[in-house]
Design an enzyme around this catalytic site. Structure first.
Site, mmCIF file in Angstrom:
data_model
loop_
_atom_site.group_PDB
_atom_site.id
_atom_site.type_symbol
_atom_site.label_atom_id
_atom_site.label_comp_id
_atom_site.label_asym_id
_atom_site.label_seq_id
_atom_site.Cartn_x
_atom_site.Cartn_y
_atom_site.Cartn_z
ATOM 1 C CG ASP A 47 -9.070 -31.591 0.798
ATOM 2 O OD1 ASP A 47 -8.259 -31.990 -0.074
ATOM 3 O OD2 ASP A 47 -9.179 -30.405 1.118
ATOM 4 C CB ALA A 55 -16.622 -23.345 -3.646
ATOM 5 C CG ASP A 76 -21.021 -15.527 -1.489
ATOM 6 O OD1 ASP A 76 -21.729 -14.497 -1.525
ATOM 7 O OD2 ASP A 76 -19.771 -15.483 -1.505
ATOM 8 C CD GLU A 120 -20.556 -15.105 -9.231
ATOM 9 O OE1 GLU A 120 -19.532 -14.381 -9.235
ATOM 10 O OE2 GLU A 120 -20.744 -15.993 -8.397
ATOM 11 C CG HIS A 179 -18.528 -14.279 -5.714
ATOM 12 N ND1 HIS A 179 -18.152 -14.843 -6.913
ATOM 13 C CD2 HIS A 179 -17.578 -14.690 -4.810
ATOM 14 C CE1 HIS A 179 -17.043 -15.546 -6.759
ATOM 15 N NE2 HIS A 179 -16.682 -15.466 -5.486
#
Length: 323
Positions: free
Chosen positions: A172, A233, A258, A263, A282
């Site tokens: 990160d 994410a 997810d 979508e 999601h």
């Protein structure tokens, strides 16, 4: 009277109550995901604030509403909001960091276990009347969890993985110049250095120009053969054809998603044809507890701005408009 537009058919009661206490008039979409209805309402109503869910909030919608003063995302991913258009108008765009972190972290862990032990496949087999005992699952103790993004979700996942006996490494850029927030987690300076270590790779990054298709064929090729990918994410962070190829070749043992690039996921999507993919629609931040916390935070974001008591600057994705 203040008018607040929620770009969804409903909002959790905790947020509704805060808006009601302020005396605001609240508008909702009649149908989920209808971007054209968003634009029509924005052009025809004196909207002071928008609480944005998942439907696009376009530059056209923003430009068509001269009364608009503030936007808050219901969550943290602002890929559906034209932030540049808001910035040009001097309109702050707020997010609700950390509000759903616990629920997303818990789903991340659930997906990791499901992928490692083929839980979904065995459940389907037993429901179909077959006693199919998969005995090729991955024991996670001793494996390395690689976290791409080490915010509040990643930190929660790391804590549990360490307790399982996993090694944990993270990449990160926010932590490249200082100590990490979780003891025992190795912080690596680049994604390229993280990938060869990651028996499990879990994604916790926003979607932007730097993260779109962050993982493709080259990146999967650098991971240990038989690794697992978990994505809670954004779907667009992954090159899906490359993911399918890596799963079919055995480079990846399994994936658990997810979020997907398109979508709702089309019924004929190739993702539904691969037995070593676990899919959820999601819902990482969609527990009642998380929805209540996010709705409250989004309501406080817009009400704070409208009432002259803005929330912390760190929650604004375009802080230049605050100067």
């Amino acid at each position: 009277m203040t008018t607040i537009f929620v770009t969804a058919p409903k909002l959790a009661a905790a947020g509704v109550d805060l808006l009601a206490q302020s005396g605001a008039r609240v508008l909702y979409l009649s149908r989920s995901g209808d971007a054209r209805e968003v634009e029509r309402i924005m052009a025809s109503e004196p909207i002071d604030a928008v609480i944005s869910r998942t439907v696009p909030l376009s530059a056209r919608a923003i430009a068509s509403c001269p009364a608009l003063k503030v936007i808050s995302k219901h969550g943290v991913g602002v890929g559906n909001i034209d932030v540049d258009a808001a910035t040009r108008r001097g309109i702050p765009v707020y997010i609700t960091p950390g509000a759903n972190a616990q629920s997303v972290a818990e789903l991340t862990l659930g997906l990791m276990f499901a992928a490692a032990r083929r839980i979904g496949w065995m459940d389907a087999e037993l429901h179909a009347g077959r006693w199919s005992r998969a005995q090729d699952g991955v024991q996670l103790c001793g494996k390395t969890m690689g976290l791409v993004g080490f915010g509040q979700i990643g930190q929660r996942v790391a804590t549990v993985c360490l307790a399982l006996g996993m090694r944990v490494a993270a990449f990160d850029p926010a932590f490249k110049d200082g100590p990490g927030p979780v003891d025992g987690v190795a912080l690596l300076p680049t994604l390229a250095e993280l990938l060869p270590l990651a028996d499990v790779l879990s994604l916790h990054v926003p979607l932007n120009q730097h993260t779109r298709k962050l993982l493709g064929a080259a990146e999967f090729g650098r991971m240990p053969r038989g690794a697992i990918l978990v994505n809670t994410a954004r779907g667009e962070v992954v090159d899906e054809p490359a993911l399918l190829a890596a799963l079919q070749s055995g480079q990846l043992y399994a994936a658990a998603l997810d979020t997907m690039a398109v979508e709702p996921l089309p019924a004929d999507s190739p993702l539904t044809k691969i037995p070593n993919i676990v899919l959820t629609p999601h819902v990482g931040g969609s527990t009642p507890a998380a929805l209540a916390t996010v709705a409250s935070a989004a309501a406080r974001n817009v009400l704070g701005w409208l009432q002259g008591r803005p929330v912390e600057r760190s929650a604004c994705v375009n802080p230049q408009v605050l100067s």
